[in-house]
Write a protein that holds these residues in place. Structure first.
Motif, PDB file in Angstrom:
ATOM      1  N   ASP A 206       0.861  -1.175   0.000  1.00 30.57           N
ATOM      2  CA  ASP A 206       0.000   0.000   0.000  1.00 30.57           C
ATOM      3  C   ASP A 206       0.904   1.234   0.000  1.00 30.57           C
ATOM      4  OD1 ASP A 206      -2.033  -1.913   0.649  1.00 30.57           O
ATOM      5  OD2 ASP A 206      -1.512  -1.682   2.777  1.00 30.57           O
ATOM      6  N   ASP A 245      -1.505  -2.684  -4.355  1.00 32.88           N
ATOM      7  CA  ASP A 245      -2.513  -3.078  -3.369  1.00 32.88           C
ATOM      8  C   ASP A 245      -3.279  -1.818  -2.965  1.00 32.88           C
ATOM      9  OD1 ASP A 245      -3.904  -5.045  -1.934  1.00 32.88           O
ATOM     10  OD2 ASP A 245      -2.779  -4.619  -0.124  1.00 32.88           O
ATOM     11  N   GLY A 246      -3.320  -1.470  -1.697  1.00 32.26           N
ATOM     12  CA  GLY A 246      -4.157  -0.347  -1.278  1.00 32.26           C
ATOM     13  C   GLY A 246      -3.455   1.005  -1.394  1.00 32.26           C
TER      14      GLY A 246
HETATM   15 CA    CA Z   1      -2.979  -3.781   1.964  1.00 33.03          CA
END
Ligand code: CA
Ligand code: CA
Length: 428
Positions: A206, A245-246
């Protein structure tokens, strides 16, 4: 207030040490010293209890200006409380090839785990998967920077952090503001043929990960995948090669977090609140406030919530492309979302029933939300729209009422206010 003059003199010392802050005739009016600012009382869940002051009380010796990854890493490891000013572009001064080890090549990995060879029933294992994991570990070691308790990280004008994963781990009292975050790409995505019906490529990093932490304020940042968007990635085994990902994930028993006035743009899995359905870590935690953020062309997790009492108010959602869009609010196990006075601007192909997705939750409160399609604004009952299309129905009472929040603006003003003032470079 006996500490006042001390704080003031420390602030002056900082201003002297940070020439950029007062540079040039255009900056004759004093700018606020963002390093010394703290979360205002009552501004969301991060204001609960002791509130969130980050490193604001740092002595002058603990104030640093960083311009590269090594400087940022050193500042994060220095004594606290600490204030870190980010200047210019902090990026990862290495390539994916620098991290590859154990004989890993993408071509080799693709050959080994092609479903025609490996099948679809089990996750990859063996030498190529071991090499991928070892390569990923080398990248993690370099790009994942731990943010300890008592830290403020703020961007000077134009500051960017690229390719780095800031990891707020088991910390209390952290502030991150006024930074452009770009492209925390994973060089070594993992193929999982058992993830979903067709398998998925999954990535680790992230831009900001908050795990096991309390009193965190993420404010006025801009998040994007920079010049490495998902749309530019290849397709392998019939699935998109997902390297991200995030953008800001809040998991693993974190609590008391405020995410305010950020811009989240052009990204798939944007904000995950709670990463497992196991209640042992998260039940009674994950209290998060998400307000006055702009979500532009994000595909899902805006946010996706498990367990937490999450107040989502006055956010500006824009969904310009119905094709890849999945959902906005993910209603997960035991989640208690309170969605209030948000503004949803949708392209004509987006069904408002798809703004919610049920990941195993049962209920949420939604009130005062507004829908704009083709220039026309109408009140939006998120739950009724969802229930008309889906079964089982969701309930309409999250079972709590937020008390820690700034003024909740009428939804009709959100589009203008948030588009003008959200993101990095907008603290005045
Ligand atoms: Ca994550
Ligand atoms: Ca129904």
């Amino acid at each position: 207030m006996p500490g006042r003059s001390l704080l003031l003199s420390a602030a002056l010392a900082v201003a002297a040490a940070v020439p950029v802050l007062g540079a040039g005739p255009a900056a004759a009016a004093p700018r606020p010293d963002l390093g010394r600012q703290t979360l205002p009382a009552g501004d969301g869940w991060a204001s609960a209890g002791t509130g969130t002051t980050g490193g604001a009380a740092a002595p002058a010796a603990n104030v640093r200006v960083v311009t590269d990854r090594a400087g940022l890493a050193a500042a994060l490891a220095s004594p606290g409380p600490r204030i870190i000013y980010v200047k210019g572009v902090v990026d990862v001064d290495r390539t994916c090839a620098d991290f590859a080890t154990g004989g890993y090549t993408l071509a080799g990995y693709l050959a080994a785990y092609d479903p025609a060879v490996w099948g679809r029933d089990t996750e990859p294992s063996g030498p190529l998967e071991d090499a991928r994991a070892a390569s990923a570990a080398a990248q993690t070691k370099y790009i994942k920077l731990k943010v300890p308790s008592g830290t403020t990280i703020v961007g000077l004008p134009g500051a960017t952090i690229r390719g780095v994963n800031l990891h707020v781990d088991k910390a209390d009292n952290v502030i991150i503001r006024n930074i452009r975050f770009e492209d925390a790409a994973d060089c070594f995505p993992q193929w999982d043929p058992t993830d979903g019906a067709e398998g998925n490529w999954n990535s680790l990093y992230d831009n900001i990960s908050v795990t096991g932490s309390t009193h965190v304020w993420i404010d006025h940042n801009t998040f994007s995948d920079g010049d490495n968007p998902d749309s530019a990635q290849p397709v392998y085994f019939g699935r998109p090669y997902q390297v991200h990902d995030g953008q800001a994930d809040i998991t693993a028993g974190s609590d008391f977090v405020t995410v305010s006035w950020n811009k989240f743009t052009d990204h798939d899995k944007t904000m995950l609140i709670g990463s497992t359905n196991n209640p042992a870590t998260d039940r009674g935690k994950l209290s998060v406030t998400v307000h006055h953020n702009e979500f532009y062309n994000n595909l899902q997790r805006l946010p996706r919530v498990r367990f937490g009492k999450v107040h989502v108010y006055n956010n500006y959602y824009q969904v310009p492309d119905a094709g890849p869009f999945e959902y906005a609010l993910g209603v997960g196990v035991e989640s208690q979302i309170y969605a209030e006075n948000n503004y949803f601007r949708l392209s004509r192909g987006v069904d408002p029933a798809d703004l919610l997705y049920n990941w195993g939750g049962t209920t949420l409160t939604a009130k005062g939300n507004l829908l704009r399609v083709g220039g026309r604004e109408t009140p939006l009952d998120l739950v009724a729209a969802y229930n008309a299309k889906n079964d089982p129905d969701l309930g309409s009472d999250a079972g709590w009422t937020p008390t820690l929040h700034t003024t909740v603006d009428p939804a009709a003003t959100v589009r203008r206010e948030v588009s003008r003032h959200a993101g990095a470079g907008e603290i005045h």
